[in-house]
Design a protein around this motif. Sequence first.
Motif, short mmCIF file in Angstrom:
data_model
loop_
_atom_site.label_atom_id
_atom_site.label_comp_id
_atom_site.label_asym_id
_atom_site.label_seq_id
_atom_site.Cartn_x
_atom_site.Cartn_y
_atom_site.Cartn_z
N GLU A 2 0.83 -1.21 0.00
CA GLU A 2 0.00 0.00 0.00
C GLU A 2 0.86 1.25 0.00
O GLU A 2 1.92 1.31 0.63
CB GLU A 2 -0.90 -0.03 1.25
N ASN A 3 0.40 2.27 -0.75
CA ASN A 3 1.04 3.58 -0.78
C ASN A 3 -0.04 4.63 -0.60
O ASN A 3 -1.07 4.60 -1.29
CB ASN A 3 1.77 3.79 -2.11
N VAL A 4 0.15 5.54 0.35
CA VAL A 4 -0.84 6.58 0.63
C VAL A 4 -0.21 7.94 0.38
O VAL A 4 0.81 8.26 0.99
CB VAL A 4 -1.35 6.48 2.08
N GLU A 5 -0.81 8.71 -0.50
CA GLU A 5 -0.35 10.08 -0.77
C GLU A 5 -1.31 11.08 -0.14
O GLU A 5 -2.53 10.86 -0.14
CB GLU A 5 -0.26 10.31 -2.27
N VAL A 100 -0.80 1.94 7.06
CA VAL A 100 0.17 2.73 6.30
C VAL A 100 -0.28 4.19 6.34
O VAL A 100 -1.42 4.51 5.98
CB VAL A 100 0.27 2.24 4.85
N PHE A 101 0.61 5.08 6.76
CA PHE A 101 0.28 6.49 6.94
C PHE A 101 0.61 7.30 5.69
O PHE A 101 1.56 7.00 4.96
CB PHE A 101 1.07 7.08 8.11
N LEU B 45 5.86 1.62 10.43
CA LEU B 45 5.70 0.40 11.22
C LEU B 45 7.01 -0.38 11.27
O LEU B 45 7.69 -0.54 10.26
CB LEU B 45 4.61 -0.47 10.59
N MET B 46 7.33 -0.85 12.51
CA MET B 46 8.51 -1.70 12.68
C MET B 46 8.08 -3.14 12.98
O MET B 46 8.46 -4.07 12.30
CB MET B 46 9.37 -1.18 13.83
#
Lengths: 111, 116
Positions: A2-5, A100-101, B45-46
């Motif tokens: 996942e990739n969040v822009e 995912v931020f 996240l780690m």
Amino acid sequence: GENVEQHPSTLSVQEGDSAVIKCTYSDSASNYFPWYKQELGKGPQLIIDIRSNVGEKKDQRIAVTLNKTAKHFSLHITETQPEDSAVYFCAAATGFQKLVFGTGTRLLVSP
Amino acid sequence: DTEVTQTPKHLVMGMTNKKSLKCEQHMGHRAMYWYKQKAKKPPELMFVYSYEKLSINESVPSRFSPECPNSSLLNLHLHALQPEDSALYLCASSQQRLAGGTGELFFGEGSRLTVL
């Protein structure tokens, strides 16, 4: 993965104005979209979230909208106040536990 | 009680030191997390522990060693760190599932680590 822009990276508004922050995600399997507010020296705190089976959710001055087809979701803050000044992160959850931020938006509300 | 408590708040260590970060929650959450946050960046996240077992390791270097002694405690053991490891380390907890459960991730205030 996942990739969040997230856009914009900074946002300056006058007290009482509205603020809008937009995010896009890449993984169509993501189905949970929270927004976090992080004040200086503190950990992020959840302010609102939305799941993929809902198009809009509102909590007092804060609302979130989700467009699954376009893979967009947005945070709307109305009647902004100086205490709304902080960094806001959108996020998307893939799987049960991985969040995912986005890259963050620094919101400054001037009195 | 809806708090995640992290200690210490600040830590300065040399590259040859061994230190530990500690995290505690008493909300009955069964998932606990370590995130790393560099200045002006989002949390990354780690590790994720689920029911005291490591369920996610995001290819973190072995100089970071997590431990979950029981359902309320989470440690991060640090050894032979590099200056680029300087960051804010955030602990979080949640009910077992994010997407399928109530979802909320509760964060502590973080431990600010400086590696000299």
